[in-house]
Structures are given as C-alpha cells and as structure tokens.
Design a protein around this motif. Sequence first.
Motif, PDB file in Angstrom:
ATOM      1  N   ARG A  46       0.804  -1.223   0.000  1.00  0.00           N
ATOM      2  CA  ARG A  46       0.000   0.000   0.000  1.00  0.00           C
ATOM      3  C   ARG A  46       0.837   1.272   0.000  1.00  0.00           C
ATOM      4  NH1 ARG A  46      -3.480  -2.197   4.733  1.00  0.00           N
ATOM      5  NH2 ARG A  46      -1.751  -1.195   5.772  1.00  0.00           N
ATOM      6  N   THR A  47       1.835   1.375   0.859  1.00  0.00           N
ATOM      7  CA  THR A  47       2.660   2.586   0.906  1.00  0.00           C
ATOM      8  C   THR A  47       4.123   2.226   0.702  1.00  0.00           C
ATOM      9  OG1 THR A  47       2.885   2.434   3.307  1.00  0.00           O
ATOM     10  CG2 THR A  47       1.074   3.786   2.447  1.00  0.00           C
ATOM     11  N   GLY A  48       4.880   3.191   0.240  1.00  0.00           N
ATOM     12  CA  GLY A  48       6.296   2.974   0.012  1.00  0.00           C
ATOM     13  C   GLY A  48       7.139   3.382   1.199  1.00  0.00           C
ATOM     14  N   ALA A  49       8.417   3.542   0.953  1.00  0.00           N
ATOM     15  CA  ALA A  49       9.352   4.009   1.971  1.00  0.00           C
ATOM     16  C   ALA A  49       9.740   5.444   1.664  1.00  0.00           C
ATOM     17  CB  ALA A  49      10.588   3.106   1.995  1.00  0.00           C
ATOM     18  N   ARG A  50      10.611   5.992   2.441  1.00  0.00           N
ATOM     19  CA  ARG A  50      11.031   7.382   2.230  1.00  0.00           C
ATOM     20  C   ARG A  50      11.663   7.539   0.849  1.00  0.00           C
ATOM     21  NH1 ARG A  50      11.988  11.580   5.688  1.00  0.00           N
ATOM     22  NH2 ARG A  50      11.567  10.201   7.465  1.00  0.00           N
ATOM     23  N   GLY A  51      11.066   8.398   0.041  1.00  0.00           N
ATOM     24  CA  GLY A  51      11.623   8.697  -1.268  1.00  0.00           C
ATOM     25  C   GLY A  51      11.291   7.718  -2.362  1.00  0.00           C
ATOM     26  N   GLU A  52      10.409   6.739  -2.115  1.00  0.00           N
ATOM     27  CA  GLU A  52      10.064   5.784  -3.163  1.00  0.00           C
ATOM     28  C   GLU A  52       8.620   5.332  -3.013  1.00  0.00           C
ATOM     29  OE1 GLU A  52      12.639   2.415  -2.842  1.00  0.00           O
ATOM     30  OE2 GLU A  52      12.013   1.936  -0.805  1.00  0.00           O
ATOM     31  N   SER A  53       8.040   4.918  -4.116  1.00  0.00           N
ATOM     32  CA  SER A  53       6.657   4.438  -4.117  1.00  0.00           C
ATOM     33  C   SER A  53       6.603   3.000  -3.625  1.00  0.00           C
ATOM     34  CB  SER A  53       6.089   4.509  -5.534  1.00  0.00           C
ATOM     35  OG  SER A  53       6.734   3.548  -6.362  1.00  0.00           O
ATOM     36  N   SER A  54       5.394   2.496  -3.439  1.00  0.00           N
ATOM     37  CA  SER A  54       5.239   1.112  -3.000  1.00  0.00           C
ATOM     38  C   SER A  54       5.773   0.142  -4.050  1.00  0.00           C
ATOM     39  CB  SER A  54       3.766   0.808  -2.712  1.00  0.00           C
ATOM     40  OG  SER A  54       2.977   1.003  -3.875  1.00  0.00           O
ATOM     41  N   THR A  55       5.659   0.518  -5.334  1.00  0.00           N
ATOM     42  CA  THR A  55       6.190  -0.349  -6.392  1.00  0.00           C
ATOM     43  C   THR A  55       7.710  -0.416  -6.323  1.00  0.00           C
ATOM     44  OG1 THR A  55       4.317   0.292  -7.800  1.00  0.00           O
ATOM     45  CG2 THR A  55       6.174  -0.798  -8.865  1.00  0.00           C
ATOM     46  N   ASP A  56       8.355   0.721  -6.040  1.00  0.00           N
ATOM     47  CA  ASP A  56       9.808   0.730  -5.887  1.00  0.00           C
ATOM     48  C   ASP A  56      10.233  -0.131  -4.700  1.00  0.00           C
ATOM     49  OD1 ASP A  56      10.079   2.481  -8.026  1.00  0.00           O
ATOM     50  OD2 ASP A  56       9.908   4.254  -6.744  1.00  0.00           O
ATOM     51  N   LEU A  57       9.511   0.027  -3.582  1.00  0.00           N
ATOM     52  CA  LEU A  57       9.822  -0.763  -2.389  1.00  0.00           C
ATOM     53  C   LEU A  57       9.624  -2.252  -2.681  1.00  0.00           C
ATOM     54  CD1 LEU A  57      10.445  -1.190   0.601  1.00  0.00           C
ATOM     55  CD2 LEU A  57       8.045  -0.659   1.114  1.00  0.00           C
ATOM     56  N   ALA A  58       8.545  -2.590  -3.383  1.00  0.00           N
ATOM     57  CA  ALA A  58       8.286  -3.989  -3.711  1.00  0.00           C
ATOM     58  C   ALA A  58       9.412  -4.572  -4.560  1.00  0.00           C
ATOM     59  CB  ALA A  58       6.954  -4.113  -4.442  1.00  0.00           C
ATOM     60  N   GLY A  59       9.870  -3.795  -5.535  1.00  0.00           N
ATOM     61  CA  GLY A  59      10.966  -4.257  -6.374  1.00  0.00           C
ATOM     62  C   GLY A  59      12.231  -4.499  -5.569  1.00  0.00           C
ATOM     63  N   ARG A  60      12.477  -3.617  -4.600  1.00  0.00           N
ATOM     64  CA  ARG A  60      13.671  -3.773  -3.757  1.00  0.00           C
ATOM     65  C   ARG A  60      13.553  -5.012  -2.868  1.00  0.00           C
ATOM     66  NH1 ARG A  60      14.899  -1.142   0.788  1.00  0.00           N
ATOM     67  NH2 ARG A  60      13.281   0.464   0.525  1.00  0.00           N
ATOM     68  N   ILE A  61      12.354  -5.284  -2.361  1.00  0.00           N
ATOM     69  CA  ILE A  61      12.144  -6.487  -1.548  1.00  0.00           C
ATOM     70  C   ILE A  61      12.404  -7.738  -2.383  1.00  0.00           C
ATOM     71  CG2 ILE A  61      10.391  -7.864  -0.351  1.00  0.00           C
ATOM     72  CD1 ILE A  61       9.095  -5.209   0.525  1.00  0.00           C
ATOM     73  N   LEU A  62      11.887  -7.757  -3.606  1.00  0.00           N
ATOM     74  CA  LEU A  62      12.078  -8.927  -4.466  1.00  0.00           C
ATOM     75  C   LEU A  62      13.549  -9.105  -4.835  1.00  0.00           C
ATOM     76  CD1 LEU A  62       8.970  -8.642  -6.817  1.00  0.00           C
ATOM     77  CD2 LEU A  62       9.326 -10.243  -4.933  1.00  0.00           C
ATOM     78  N   ARG A  63      14.246  -8.006  -5.032  1.00  0.00           N
ATOM     79  CA  ARG A  63      15.673  -8.118  -5.355  1.00  0.00           C
ATOM     80  C   ARG A  63      16.463  -8.661  -4.167  1.00  0.00           C
ATOM     81  NH1 ARG A  63      14.489  -3.296  -8.024  1.00  0.00           N
ATOM     82  NH2 ARG A  63      15.252  -2.010  -6.298  1.00  0.00           N
ATOM     83  N   SER A  64      15.970  -8.394  -2.951  1.00  0.00           N
ATOM     84  CA  SER A  64      16.666  -8.883  -1.758  1.00  0.00           C
ATOM     85  C   SER A  64      16.548 -10.392  -1.607  1.00  0.00           C
ATOM     86  CB  SER A  64      16.110  -8.196  -0.505  1.00  0.00           C
ATOM     87  OG  SER A  64      14.834  -8.704  -0.172  1.00  0.00           O
ATOM     88  N   THR A  65      15.580 -11.007  -2.318  1.00  0.00           N
ATOM     89  CA  THR A  65      15.407 -12.456  -2.247  1.00  0.00           C
ATOM     90  C   THR A  65      16.101 -13.176  -3.388  1.00  0.00           C
ATOM     91  OG1 THR A  65      13.347 -12.404  -3.527  1.00  0.00           O
ATOM     92  CG2 THR A  65      13.160 -12.159  -1.139  1.00  0.00           C
ATOM     93  N   SER A  66      16.867 -12.432  -4.195  1.00  0.00           N
ATOM     94  CA  SER A  66      17.577 -13.024  -5.348  1.00  0.00           C
ATOM     95  C   SER A  66      18.489 -14.163  -4.876  1.00  0.00           C
ATOM     96  CB  SER A  66      18.410 -11.936  -6.036  1.00  0.00           C
ATOM     97  OG  SER A  66      19.120 -12.467  -7.116  1.00  0.00           O
TER      98      SER A  66
END
Length: 239
Positions: A46-66
């Motif tokens: 629903r919401t992102g982190a500081r300076g990024e949208s929820s989609t950006d945050l989601a992408g970063r979470i998925l990259r962390s599981t690489s």
Amino acid sequence: MREHVETNPQGTVIRDLPAEERPYEKCERHGPGALTNAELLAVLLRTGARGESSTDLAGRILRSTSPQGILGLLHLTMPELMEIRGVGRVKAIELLCACELSKRIWHTLAASQVREFTSPEQIAGFYMEEMRHLEQEELHVLMLNNKHALIRDVCLFRGTVNLSVASPREVFLEALRNRAVDIALIHNHPSGDPMPSGADKEFTHRIREAGEMIGIRLIDHLIIGDQNYFSFSEWGILQ
C-alpha cells in the motif's frame, strides 16, 4: 470512484505516476493477471518508503530475495523482513500473512484434486509446495480410509524433529482418534537433500511394526527435499 493516493515523507505520490503504471488502476482495467510481481506486492504493501513508491519498495524487496525472486518471500522470517529498509512491523506481518494464505490456498486446492492417495507421487505432490520452503523440520501424518481417501492431515512435530527418540504413541493416538485404516508419514529436510538418515530408517520400522500390531498399515514414509523426495515404499524399505 475514490482515487487511491499514496504518499511518503518525501512527498512521492502514486497518482503522479502515469495511469498505466499505477497498480490499482491497472488491476481494475486489466485484472490482477496483468500486474507484475512487484506491482502485486505493491498493492499489498500500500505505501512505500522514504523517497520511493510502494512499487519501488516492492521491487527492492524482491531483489533482496535473489536469486529466488518471489519464491524467496516464503523463506523470510519477520526479523529478516524488518531488516529491509521501509519494511516495519505491520508490513512484515502483512507479507507473512499473504505468504501463509497462498500456501493454504495451494494446499486446499491440492487436497480437492486428489480423490485417492495411491502412489508416492500423489503424496509428494500434496505436500511439496507446502514443505519444501520450510526452514525447520515438520513431521506430518496423512490418515486415510479404506479407499485411500484423505481423512485428515496432522502436523505432529515442528522444529527439530529428532526421530530417533520420537514415540509411535503420538502417531497412533491420532490415527485411532480419526479411525484411520492406513497412514503415511511425511517430513522434510530443510537442507533440500531427501536421503534418509539412520534415525529416519529406525523410526520408520518402529512405526511399521507398531501399526501391524494394532491393524493400521504404514503405506509409506516420504522425505520432502527441494523439488524432490525420497519414498520408503519406492525403495522397498518398508517390505
């Protein structure tokens, strides 16, 4: 329709994105199948982190599981999720619950598709997606009627499953309580290697012998690895 507005302390607003990039509107127009993994995850967050949208945050979470990607979410614990910048207690709980819901949906679907458990492949398929991602061991008992239809599945042990000291008593109390005719044992090896240990073999023989005494047959013991399994019946160890 009320417009969904998502902001964070830096002022990033989801409505500032082009309409085709907004996951809520994209889902409404084209259905959830049109969303990427990151967009699906963004809707949950629903919401992102500081300076990024929820989609950006989601992408970063998925990259962390690489390199596992979205499947890697099933392996993350709450503390590990909260180590990701922008994921607090609430978001971590939401993600854990979403993963648990997906596993339960799959397990329920698998149960509805199997009318009779007549082969190791069917039993392994019933448990594979649920158990191959587990970080700790579990021992399940699959209880069947005289037509090999499912009566109940029970998780007896969770954590460090020391089968060398486990008692057949717990297994057959559940089997008798549920009026099972046949049972199968299923446990997982978090290492991904399904080959049985000496303790696994000893426990299996104890269960088989105890079952013969009370008239409940052990039809198999399966060890679930990562996309593979070991079946005691296939290897002739139960005979």
